[in-house]
Design a protein around this motif. Structure first.
Motif, mmCIF file in Angstrom:
data_model
loop_
_atom_site.group_PDB
_atom_site.id
_atom_site.type_symbol
_atom_site.label_atom_id
_atom_site.label_comp_id
_atom_site.label_asym_id
_atom_site.label_seq_id
_atom_site.Cartn_x
_atom_site.Cartn_y
_atom_site.Cartn_z
ATOM 1 N N LEU A 4 18.276 -1.730 -7.482
ATOM 2 C CA LEU A 4 17.404 -1.710 -8.654
ATOM 3 C C LEU A 4 16.133 -2.510 -8.403
ATOM 4 C CD1 LEU A 4 19.919 -0.471 -9.989
ATOM 5 C CD2 LEU A 4 19.474 -1.930 -11.981
ATOM 6 N N ARG A 5 16.283 -3.674 -7.825
ATOM 7 C CA ARG A 5 15.111 -4.504 -7.555
ATOM 8 C C ARG A 5 14.162 -3.823 -6.577
ATOM 9 N NH1 ARG A 5 11.848 -7.258 -9.853
ATOM 10 N NH2 ARG A 5 13.474 -8.565 -10.795
ATOM 11 N N ALA A 6 14.705 -3.134 -5.570
ATOM 12 C CA ALA A 6 13.863 -2.419 -4.608
ATOM 13 C C ALA A 6 13.046 -1.326 -5.297
ATOM 14 C CB ALA A 6 14.723 -1.828 -3.496
ATOM 15 N N GLN A 7 13.588 -0.798 -6.392
ATOM 16 C CA GLN A 7 12.863 0.209 -7.169
ATOM 17 C C GLN A 7 11.981 -0.420 -8.252
ATOM 18 O OE1 GLN A 7 12.596 3.772 -7.528
ATOM 19 N NE2 GLN A 7 13.177 3.718 -5.369
ATOM 20 N N GLU A 8 11.877 -1.744 -8.225
ATOM 21 C CA GLU A 8 11.079 -2.506 -9.192
ATOM 22 C C GLU A 8 11.554 -2.279 -10.625
ATOM 23 O OE1 GLU A 8 6.908 -1.907 -8.540
ATOM 24 O OE2 GLU A 8 6.964 -2.848 -6.561
ATOM 25 N N ILE A 9 12.862 -2.110 -10.767
ATOM 26 C CA ILE A 9 13.477 -2.028 -12.091
ATOM 27 C C ILE A 9 13.865 -3.439 -12.494
ATOM 28 C CG2 ILE A 9 15.479 -1.169 -13.380
ATOM 29 C CD1 ILE A 9 15.318 1.314 -11.509
ATOM 30 N N ASP A 10 13.256 -3.935 -13.566
ATOM 31 C CA ASP A 10 13.448 -5.341 -13.912
ATOM 32 C C ASP A 10 14.112 -5.565 -15.262
ATOM 33 O OD1 ASP A 10 11.449 -4.598 -15.646
ATOM 34 O OD2 ASP A 10 9.946 -5.997 -14.880
ATOM 35 N N THR A 11 14.544 -4.473 -15.925
ATOM 36 C CA THR A 11 15.175 -4.596 -17.242
ATOM 37 C C THR A 11 16.428 -3.738 -17.269
ATOM 38 O OG1 THR A 11 12.995 -4.916 -18.240
ATOM 39 C CG2 THR A 11 14.803 -4.398 -19.735
#
Length: 562
Positions: A12-19
């Motif tokens: 998720l973080r690699a996809q810049e998903i932060d929520t």
């Protein structure tokens, strides 16, 4: 020790998903992993609320947005709440745990077939039974959600989530950031040529922009096409704000919830260019509209019609760009056949309707109550063009969708696609996605009952949304259908107790106020903006006020009442 849950968070973080939206339940390894990666967790008061918040967030961003449900009832609740995202083509990813793979054949507690429950409301549903498969299947879920677009589902057994995962030291390959629509198919040159030829010969051309225009991000192109073709633009309620409704060629929403002038314009057209609309029952007013020649552009074959004059399977934005390029080569040919007098009359009629749309009918409503038009009027005066209006379904969709003027194209109007109660959590998700814009939710007292507890989430997380409960003490749509269609009113199945929703909001830690006049509502909206706090305004309105719903037109109702 690196666990499978860490792979989830890292992906998720690699996809810049932060929520990440969720209701905590039984998977502590996942919470630790998300916390370690700095991903903001939004713990909601119900799985339904979490799914609706994720949906509102996803509609604003176009990014894959995650909602979690614990195995068993939690997953079932998520699945049941995905219908709105499915209808709205929203890239929500349902990530649920399931009972341990090692013991599920022994009557494991809370065992359910979670894939089967998700399949009807997702474009893809899968289960990762091995830790080494989790990253690829997680990417697959995000890929499917943004490609369709629409919800996707990944199930991971709780024992797999918590298991240790050995690394071979090889870094994961990077993956492009996913966003809906992930893939765009351009129209063929032959299709563009055929469309231009037909458009150029139309005398009374209308452009119809649906949900597909919104999902495609074709808002600039819709306005440019209207200008180039000198064609009035109507929208479905899901496609509202595909064009600024302050534009002189913007007519408004058509269909079952509509102003009469908008439906009249479609009826007068000799050709309608349909950009991303299924022309379903709401948009077509129960399939009584769009009988003229149609050019249909969509990315799905089931949204095309073999009886249409021309079908084009392509992305709306790319098709509009191709048409603009082709029309630019010979601007005069695009409008040479146009009935300019008719176009002028459409503009004049729409302007006349706009001038009177928010005027209150002189029907002598009960004292101490507003007409819903006054509520929409107050909101129109309070909100800036870039602010976001979020409306529930039913009467709220009709009042807000038809009467509220979306003065800026884009994500300035969101509407529940069919699930009553969606609007409050949907607005919270939209506000989280757009922290620099004001988000105002309009729901009824019927819709408020579903998810009002999420105000506590708004207070705890710090979401400065404003909620207006249009309170008439009844399920007014049901009441009016009984009164005018069935000729038999059954109060015990419609009416609610006299509940102060402002007091409920205060008990949940939010600001809350009850208002009975437009001036009081004006003051309450201004105070909510100044405070920056989650605020609920209980706006008392006349239960006899009938929304602009076309099904009443043939019931002998005085038009001045509607």
């Amino acid at each position: 020790m690196r666990r499978v849950a860490d792979v989830v968070a890292e992906t998720l973080r690699a996809q810049e998903i932060d929520t990440f939206f969720m209701l905590t339940g039984g998977d502590p390894a996942l919470w630790t992993a998300l916390q370690r990666e700095g991903i903001r967790m939004i713990p909601c008061r119900s799985e339904q609320g979490a799914a609706y918040m994720a949906d509102g967030y996803a509609r604003m961003t176009g990014r894959p947005t995650f909602v979690y449900g614990q195995h068993g009832p939690g997953s079932a609740n998520i699945a049941s709440a995905l219908a709105d995202a499915y209808w709205a083509m929203s890239p929500v990813v349902s990530l649920t745990s399931s009972v341990p793979a090692a013991t599920r054949d022994r009557h494991e507690y809370q065992l359910l077939d979670q894939l089967a429950m998700h399949r009807p409301v997702t474009h893809w549903a899968g289960e990762a039974l091995r830790g080494s498969h989790v990253r690829s299947m997680l990417l697959r879920a995000m890929h499917e959600a943004t490609s369709a677009p629409g919800p996707a589902h990944l199930d991971i057994p709780r024992d797999v989530l918590a298991e240790a995962l050995e690394s071979d030291g090889t870094p994961d390959a990077s993956v492009a950031h996913l966003r809906a629509p992930q893939y765009r198919v351009a129209p063929s040159p032959e299709a563009v040529k055929a469309i231009v030829a037909r458009l150029s010969s139309a005398r009374r051309l209308v452009i119809m922009a649906g949900s597909g225009s919104r999902v495609s991000g074709a808002n600039p192109e819709v306005q440019q096409l209207a200008d180039a073709l000198r064609a009035p633009v109507v929208t479905s309620i899901g496609g509202k704000a595909s064009i600024s409704e302050a534009h002189p060629l913007a007519v408004g929403v058509v269909g079952r919830y509509a102003a009469g002038v908008a439906n009249d314009v479609v009826a007068e057209a000799d050709l309608v260019l349909v950009l991303g609309s299924r022309l379903g029952s709401v948009t077509s007013d129960s399939f009584t509209m769009f009988s003229s020649d149609l050019i249909r552009v969509d990315t799905r074959t089931d949204s095309l019609d073999p009886s249409a004059t021309l079908n084009v399977l392509a992305d709306v934005k790319l098709t509009a760009q191709a048409l603009l390029s082709a029309l630019g080569a010979d601007p005069q040919a695009a409008t040479g056949a146009r009935d300019t007098a008719w176009v002028a009359s459409v503009t004049e009629r729409v302007a006349g309707w706009r001038e009177s749309a928010l005027k209150v009918p002189s029907t002598g409503g009960a004292s101490g109550q507003m007409h819903p038009r006054e509520v929409v009027s107050a909101l129109s005066e309070s909100l800036s063009p870039s602010d976001v209006m979020v409306a529930d379904t039913g009467y709220m969709a009709a009042w807000a969708g038809v009467l509220y003027q979306a003065r800026e194209a884009g994500t300035t109007f969101l509407r529940a696609a069919g699930s009553l109660g969606w609007a409050i959590p949907g607005a919270l998700g939209a506000q989280l996605a757009a922290p620099d814009r004001r988000v105002v939710c309009v729901t009824g007292d019927g819709g408020a009952g579903y998810n009002i507890a999420e105000l506590e989430t708004a207070v705890r997380v710090g979401i400065p949304v404003t909620i207006v409960v249009v309170n008439n003490g009844t399920l007014a749509f049901e009441y009016h259908l009984q009164k005018y269609v069935e000729k038999n009113v059954i109060p015990e199945i419609n009416d609610f107790s006299d509940l102060d929703y402002g007091a409920v909001a205060r008990s949940l830690g939010a600001d809350g106020v009850l208002v009975r006049s437009k001036s009081e509502l004006d003051d309450a909206l201004a105070a909510a903006l100044r405070s920056g706090a989650p605020t609920l305004i209980d706006a008392r309105v006349d239960r006899e006020a009938i929304a602009p719903v076309t099904s009443y037109a043939n019931q002998g109702i005085d038009p001045s009442v509607i």
